[in-house]
Design a protein around this motif. Structure first.
Motif, short mmCIF file in Angstrom:
data_model
loop_
_atom_site.label_atom_id
_atom_site.label_comp_id
_atom_site.label_asym_id
_atom_site.label_seq_id
_atom_site.Cartn_x
_atom_site.Cartn_y
_atom_site.Cartn_z
N GLU A 140 0.84 -1.19 0.00
CA GLU A 140 0.00 0.00 0.00
C GLU A 140 0.88 1.25 0.00
OE1 GLU A 140 -2.50 -0.31 3.39
OE2 GLU A 140 -3.50 -2.13 2.70
N ALA A 141 0.32 2.35 -0.46
CA ALA A 141 1.10 3.59 -0.54
C ALA A 141 1.59 4.02 0.83
CB ALA A 141 0.25 4.69 -1.17
N GLY A 142 0.78 3.86 1.87
CA GLY A 142 1.18 4.20 3.22
C GLY A 142 0.89 3.05 4.14
N LEU A 143 1.73 2.89 5.17
CA LEU A 143 1.57 1.78 6.09
C LEU A 143 0.36 2.02 7.00
CD1 LEU A 143 2.87 -0.88 7.15
CD2 LEU A 143 4.10 0.53 8.80
N LEU A 144 -0.62 1.11 6.94
CA LEU A 144 -1.80 1.16 7.80
C LEU A 144 -2.51 2.51 7.71
CD1 LEU A 144 -0.32 -0.63 10.94
CD2 LEU A 144 -1.79 -1.62 9.18
N GLY A 145 -2.59 3.05 6.49
CA GLY A 145 -3.30 4.30 6.29
C GLY A 145 -2.55 5.54 6.72
N THR A 146 -1.27 5.40 7.12
CA THR A 146 -0.45 6.56 7.49
C THR A 146 0.26 7.08 6.25
OG1 THR A 146 1.62 5.36 7.93
CG2 THR A 146 -0.05 5.41 9.70
N PRO A 147 0.86 8.26 6.33
CA PRO A 147 1.61 8.78 5.17
C PRO A 147 3.01 8.20 5.05
CG PRO A 147 1.59 10.41 6.91
CD PRO A 147 0.71 9.28 7.39
N TYR A 148 3.34 7.18 5.87
CA TYR A 148 4.70 6.65 5.92
C TYR A 148 4.80 5.27 5.28
CZ TYR A 148 4.70 10.36 9.35
OH TYR A 148 4.53 11.58 9.98
N SER A 149 5.89 5.06 4.54
CA SER A 149 6.15 3.74 3.97
C SER A 149 6.67 2.80 5.05
CB SER A 149 7.20 3.86 2.86
OG SER A 149 8.47 4.19 3.42
N LEU A 150 6.79 1.52 4.71
CA LEU A 150 7.31 0.55 5.66
C LEU A 150 8.71 0.93 6.12
CD1 LEU A 150 6.96 -2.18 7.14
CD2 LEU A 150 7.98 -3.27 5.12
N THR A 151 9.56 1.36 5.20
CA THR A 151 10.93 1.74 5.57
C THR A 151 10.92 2.96 6.48
OG1 THR A 151 11.74 0.90 3.45
CG2 THR A 151 13.20 2.37 4.68
N GLU A 152 10.08 3.95 6.18
CA GLU A 152 10.00 5.14 7.02
C GLU A 152 9.50 4.78 8.42
OE1 GLU A 152 9.12 8.50 3.57
OE2 GLU A 152 7.47 7.35 4.45
N ALA A 153 8.53 3.88 8.49
CA ALA A 153 8.03 3.44 9.80
C ALA A 153 9.12 2.72 10.57
CB ALA A 153 6.82 2.52 9.61
N ARG A 154 9.96 1.95 9.87
CA ARG A 154 11.06 1.25 10.55
C ARG A 154 12.08 2.26 11.10
NH1 ARG A 154 14.10 -3.56 10.27
NH2 ARG A 154 15.52 -3.41 12.07
N VAL A 155 12.34 3.33 10.36
CA VAL A 155 13.24 4.37 10.86
C VAL A 155 12.68 4.97 12.14
CG1 VAL A 155 14.21 6.65 10.38
CG2 VAL A 155 14.24 4.89 8.60
N LEU A 156 11.40 5.29 12.14
CA LEU A 156 10.77 5.84 13.34
C LEU A 156 10.85 4.85 14.50
CD1 LEU A 156 7.58 7.52 11.78
CD2 LEU A 156 9.59 8.68 12.75
#
Length: 283
Positions: free
Chosen positions: A27-43
Protein backbone atom coordinates in the motif's frame (compact mmCIF):
# COMPACT_ATOMS: atom_id res chain seq x y z
CA UNK A 1 17.46 -31.61 -8.45
CA UNK A 2 17.40 -28.44 -10.59
CA UNK A 3 13.61 -28.73 -10.90
CA UNK A 4 13.28 -29.17 -7.13
CA UNK A 5 15.43 -26.10 -6.47
CA UNK A 6 13.45 -24.03 -8.96
CA UNK A 7 10.19 -25.15 -7.37
CA UNK A 8 11.47 -24.15 -3.91
CA UNK A 9 12.46 -20.71 -5.16
CA UNK A 10 9.05 -20.27 -6.78
CA UNK A 11 7.22 -21.25 -3.60
CA UNK A 12 9.30 -18.88 -1.46
CA UNK A 13 8.55 -16.04 -3.86
CA UNK A 14 4.86 -16.96 -3.83
CA UNK A 15 4.84 -16.81 -0.02
CA UNK A 16 6.62 -13.45 -0.08
CA UNK A 17 3.95 -12.03 -2.40
CA UNK A 18 1.20 -13.40 -0.16
CA UNK A 19 2.68 -12.08 3.07
CA UNK A 20 3.51 -8.62 1.79
CA UNK A 21 -0.14 -8.36 0.72
CA UNK A 22 -1.33 -9.55 4.14
CA UNK A 23 0.68 -6.98 6.09
CA UNK A 24 -0.06 -4.17 3.64
CA UNK A 25 3.51 -3.49 2.50
CA UNK A 26 2.34 -2.77 -1.06
CA UNK A 27 0.00 0.00 0.00
CA UNK A 28 1.10 3.59 -0.54
CA UNK A 29 1.18 4.20 3.22
CA UNK A 30 1.57 1.78 6.09
CA UNK A 31 -1.80 1.16 7.80
CA UNK A 32 -3.30 4.30 6.29
CA UNK A 33 -0.45 6.56 7.49
CA UNK A 34 1.61 8.78 5.17
CA UNK A 35 4.70 6.65 5.92
CA UNK A 36 6.15 3.74 3.97
CA UNK A 37 7.31 0.55 5.66
CA UNK A 38 10.93 1.74 5.57
CA UNK A 39 10.00 5.14 7.02
CA UNK A 40 8.03 3.44 9.80
CA UNK A 41 11.06 1.25 10.55
CA UNK A 42 13.24 4.37 10.86
CA UNK A 43 10.77 5.84 13.34
CA UNK A 44 10.71 2.54 15.25
CA UNK A 45 14.49 2.42 15.66
CA UNK A 46 14.69 6.06 16.74
CA UNK A 47 11.77 5.67 19.16
CA UNK A 48 13.72 3.04 21.10
CA UNK A 49 16.82 5.21 21.55
CA UNK A 50 17.50 8.67 22.92
CA UNK A 51 19.64 9.43 19.87
CA UNK A 52 21.52 7.50 17.22
CA UNK A 53 24.32 8.06 14.73
CA UNK A 54 23.05 8.35 11.15
CA UNK A 55 25.73 5.92 9.94
CA UNK A 56 24.73 3.44 12.66
CA UNK A 57 21.09 3.72 11.65
CA UNK A 58 21.98 3.10 8.00
CA UNK A 59 24.04 0.03 8.94
CA UNK A 60 21.23 -1.34 11.11
CA UNK A 61 18.62 -0.95 8.39
CA UNK A 62 20.91 -1.92 5.50
CA UNK A 63 19.63 0.83 3.21
CA UNK A 64 21.33 3.24 0.81
CA UNK A 65 22.86 6.36 2.40
CA UNK A 66 21.11 8.65 -0.08
CA UNK A 67 17.74 7.04 0.54
CA UNK A 68 18.11 7.38 4.31
CA UNK A 69 19.21 11.00 3.90
CA UNK A 70 16.05 11.79 1.93
CA UNK A 71 13.87 10.11 4.61
CA UNK A 72 15.55 12.07 7.42
CA UNK A 73 15.30 15.27 5.38
CA UNK A 74 11.57 14.79 5.02
CA UNK A 75 11.20 13.95 8.72
CA UNK A 76 13.18 17.05 9.69
CA UNK A 77 11.00 19.24 7.45
CA UNK A 78 7.90 17.76 9.12
CA UNK A 79 9.32 18.39 12.59
CA UNK A 80 9.68 14.70 13.45
CA UNK A 81 13.47 14.56 13.93
CA UNK A 82 16.40 16.75 14.79
CA UNK A 83 19.83 16.20 13.26
CA UNK A 84 22.97 17.63 14.81
CA UNK A 85 26.71 17.02 14.98
CA UNK A 86 28.08 14.93 17.85
CA UNK A 87 29.79 17.00 20.54
CA UNK A 88 32.91 14.84 20.54
CA UNK A 89 33.18 14.47 16.76
CA UNK A 90 31.76 17.09 14.45
CA UNK A 91 31.97 14.70 11.51
CA UNK A 92 29.52 12.29 13.16
CA UNK A 93 25.86 13.22 12.71
CA UNK A 94 23.30 12.25 15.33
CA UNK A 95 19.53 12.06 14.91
CA UNK A 96 16.75 11.90 17.47
CA UNK A 97 12.95 12.06 17.51
CA UNK A 98 11.18 15.19 18.59
CA UNK A 99 8.06 15.08 20.76
CA UNK A 100 6.04 15.33 17.55
CA UNK A 101 8.02 12.43 16.10
CA UNK A 102 7.24 10.25 19.10
CA UNK A 103 3.54 11.03 18.69
CA UNK A 104 3.75 10.01 15.03
CA UNK A 105 5.50 6.76 15.97
CA UNK A 106 2.91 6.08 18.68
CA UNK A 107 0.10 6.30 16.14
CA UNK A 108 1.85 3.82 13.84
CA UNK A 109 2.60 1.45 16.70
CA UNK A 110 -1.00 1.51 17.97
CA UNK A 111 -2.25 0.86 14.45
CA UNK A 112 0.10 -2.09 14.00
CA UNK A 113 -1.04 -3.62 17.28
CA UNK A 114 -4.69 -3.38 16.24
CA UNK A 115 -3.96 -4.74 12.75
CA UNK A 116 -2.05 -7.69 14.20
CA UNK A 117 -4.85 -8.45 16.65
CA UNK A 118 -7.32 -8.50 13.73
CA UNK A 119 -4.97 -10.77 11.76
CA UNK A 120 -4.79 -13.25 14.63
CA UNK A 121 -8.47 -13.07 15.56
CA UNK A 122 -9.62 -16.02 13.36
CA UNK A 123 -7.02 -18.34 14.92
CA UNK A 124 -7.63 -20.38 18.07
CA UNK A 125 -4.94 -20.78 20.73
CA UNK A 126 -3.36 -23.79 19.04
CA UNK A 127 -3.33 -22.00 15.69
CA UNK A 128 -1.61 -18.98 17.22
CA UNK A 129 0.98 -21.21 18.89
CA UNK A 130 1.73 -22.96 15.61
CA UNK A 131 1.94 -19.67 13.73
CA UNK A 132 4.41 -18.15 16.19
CA UNK A 133 6.47 -21.36 16.25
CA UNK A 134 6.66 -21.34 12.44
CA UNK A 135 7.74 -17.69 12.46
CA UNK A 136 10.41 -18.44 15.07
CA UNK A 137 11.60 -21.36 12.94
CA UNK A 138 11.96 -19.10 9.89
CA UNK A 139 13.90 -16.52 11.91
CA UNK A 140 16.24 -19.15 13.33
CA UNK A 141 16.75 -20.61 9.84
CA UNK A 142 18.10 -17.26 8.67
CA UNK A 143 20.08 -16.52 11.82
CA UNK A 144 17.87 -13.84 13.33
CA UNK A 145 16.22 -15.25 16.41
CA UNK A 146 17.11 -16.00 20.02
CA UNK A 147 17.69 -19.55 21.18
CA UNK A 148 14.56 -21.55 22.09
CA UNK A 149 12.79 -20.20 25.17
CA UNK A 150 11.42 -23.54 26.38
CA UNK A 151 12.83 -27.04 25.90
CA UNK A 152 11.09 -30.29 26.80
CA UNK A 153 12.38 -33.85 26.37
CA UNK A 154 9.48 -36.27 26.02
CA UNK A 155 8.47 -39.53 24.42
CA UNK A 156 7.34 -39.53 20.77
CA UNK A 157 3.71 -38.76 20.08
CA UNK A 158 1.59 -40.37 17.38
CA UNK A 159 3.32 -39.97 14.03
CA UNK A 160 6.61 -38.73 15.44
CA UNK A 161 8.47 -42.00 14.94
CA UNK A 162 7.92 -41.25 11.26
CA UNK A 163 9.29 -37.75 11.83
CA UNK A 164 12.46 -39.26 13.29
CA UNK A 165 12.90 -41.41 10.18
CA UNK A 166 12.26 -38.56 7.76
CA UNK A 167 14.76 -36.23 9.42
CA UNK A 168 17.67 -38.61 8.86
CA UNK A 169 17.82 -38.04 5.11
CA UNK A 170 20.55 -40.22 3.59
CA UNK A 171 20.32 -42.56 6.59
CA UNK A 172 16.56 -42.96 6.23
CA UNK A 173 16.70 -46.71 5.51
CA UNK A 174 18.84 -47.36 8.59
CA UNK A 175 16.63 -45.07 10.67
CA UNK A 176 13.51 -46.93 9.49
CA UNK A 177 15.01 -50.26 10.53
CA UNK A 178 16.06 -49.03 13.97
CA UNK A 179 12.72 -47.34 14.63
CA UNK A 180 10.78 -50.41 13.46
CA UNK A 181 12.85 -52.71 15.69
CA UNK A 182 12.32 -50.36 18.64
CA UNK A 183 8.56 -50.22 18.08
CA UNK A 184 8.20 -53.99 17.60
CA UNK A 185 10.37 -55.08 20.53
CA UNK A 186 8.72 -52.78 23.07
CA UNK A 187 11.67 -53.54 25.35
CA UNK A 188 11.08 -51.67 28.63
CA UNK A 189 14.82 -50.99 28.89
CA UNK A 190 14.78 -49.01 25.66
CA UNK A 191 13.53 -45.45 25.18
CA UNK A 192 13.10 -42.72 22.60
CA UNK A 193 12.95 -38.96 23.06
CA UNK A 194 11.75 -35.99 21.12
CA UNK A 195 13.29 -32.63 21.97
CA UNK A 196 10.52 -30.05 21.74
CA UNK A 197 11.51 -26.38 21.59
CA UNK A 198 8.80 -23.73 21.82
CA UNK A 199 6.18 -26.37 20.95
CA UNK A 200 7.91 -27.86 17.89
CA UNK A 201 10.07 -31.03 17.55
CA UNK A 202 13.69 -30.04 16.92
CA UNK A 203 15.66 -33.14 17.93
CA UNK A 204 15.54 -36.81 18.81
CA UNK A 205 17.50 -39.75 20.17
CA UNK A 206 16.96 -43.45 20.85
CA UNK A 207 18.51 -45.57 23.60
CA UNK A 208 18.51 -49.18 22.35
CA UNK A 209 19.92 -52.47 23.60
CA UNK A 210 23.22 -53.13 21.81
CA UNK A 211 22.84 -56.06 19.42
CA UNK A 212 26.34 -57.40 20.11
CA UNK A 213 26.84 -56.66 23.82
CA UNK A 214 24.11 -57.58 26.34
CA UNK A 215 25.56 -55.22 28.98
CA UNK A 216 25.62 -52.18 26.70
CA UNK A 217 23.04 -49.74 25.44
CA UNK A 218 23.42 -47.88 22.17
CA UNK A 219 22.69 -44.21 21.59
CA UNK A 220 21.11 -44.11 18.13
CA UNK A 221 19.64 -41.55 15.74
CA UNK A 222 20.83 -38.55 17.74
CA UNK A 223 19.76 -35.46 15.82
CA UNK A 224 19.27 -31.75 16.45
CA UNK A 225 17.78 -29.59 13.72
CA UNK A 226 20.26 -26.97 12.40
CA UNK A 227 18.04 -24.07 13.47
CA UNK A 228 18.08 -25.28 17.09
CA UNK A 229 21.77 -26.01 17.52
CA UNK A 230 24.04 -24.24 20.02
CA UNK A 231 21.26 -24.38 22.63
CA UNK A 232 22.55 -27.45 24.50
CA UNK A 233 19.83 -29.72 23.10
CA UNK A 234 22.25 -32.40 21.91
CA UNK A 235 23.91 -32.50 25.33
CA UNK A 236 20.53 -32.84 27.02
CA UNK A 237 19.58 -35.78 24.79
CA UNK A 238 22.91 -37.55 25.36
CA UNK A 239 22.70 -37.05 29.14
CA UNK A 240 19.14 -38.39 29.19
CA UNK A 241 20.20 -41.48 27.25
CA UNK A 242 23.03 -42.20 29.71
CA UNK A 243 20.72 -41.66 32.68
CA UNK A 244 18.08 -43.96 31.17
CA UNK A 245 20.64 -46.67 30.36
CA UNK A 246 21.97 -46.58 33.91
CA UNK A 247 18.45 -46.86 35.35
CA UNK A 248 17.75 -49.82 33.03
CA UNK A 249 20.79 -51.72 34.34
CA UNK A 250 23.21 -51.25 31.44
CA UNK A 251 26.91 -50.89 32.27
CA UNK A 252 27.82 -48.64 29.37
CA UNK A 253 26.48 -46.71 26.40
CA UNK A 254 27.98 -46.95 22.94
CA UNK A 255 27.47 -44.87 19.83
CA UNK A 256 29.07 -44.04 16.52
CA UNK A 257 30.24 -40.59 15.42
CA UNK A 258 33.12 -39.35 13.24
CA UNK A 259 35.83 -37.97 15.51
CA UNK A 260 35.82 -34.57 13.76
CA UNK A 261 32.04 -34.07 13.85
CA UNK A 262 29.93 -31.73 15.98
CA UNK A 263 28.35 -34.81 17.55
CA UNK A 264 31.78 -35.99 18.68
CA UNK A 265 32.28 -32.76 20.59
CA UNK A 266 28.97 -33.27 22.37
CA UNK A 267 29.93 -36.86 23.24
CA UNK A 268 33.33 -35.80 24.55
CA UNK A 269 31.75 -33.27 26.89
CA UNK A 270 29.36 -35.98 28.13
CA UNK A 271 32.20 -38.28 29.16
CA UNK A 272 32.32 -40.60 26.13
CA UNK A 273 35.74 -41.97 25.16
CA UNK A 274 36.57 -42.55 21.48
CA UNK A 275 38.01 -45.65 19.84
CA UNK A 276 38.17 -44.50 16.26
CA UNK A 277 34.61 -43.51 15.36
CA UNK A 278 33.13 -45.69 18.13
CA UNK A 279 32.43 -43.94 21.45
CA UNK A 280 31.76 -45.48 24.87
CA UNK A 281 30.56 -44.03 28.17
CA UNK A 282 30.54 -46.01 31.42
CA UNK A 283 27.24 -45.74 33.26
Amino acid sequence: MADAAANTVARVREFNRFYTRVIGVLEAGLLGTPYSLTEARVLFELAHRDEMGVSELRGLLGIDAGYLSRILGRFAADGLVVREAARDDGRRQLVRLTAQGRIAYGRIDDGQVRATEQLLDPLDEDGRRRLVAAMDWIRRAFGDAPLPRTLVLRGPRAGELGWIISRHGAREAEAARLVADFACRADPREAAWIAEADGEPVGCALCLADETDPRAARLSLLLVEPVARCAGIGSRLVAECVRSARAAGFDRVRTHAPVDSAGARVLGRAGFEPDGNEWTCTC
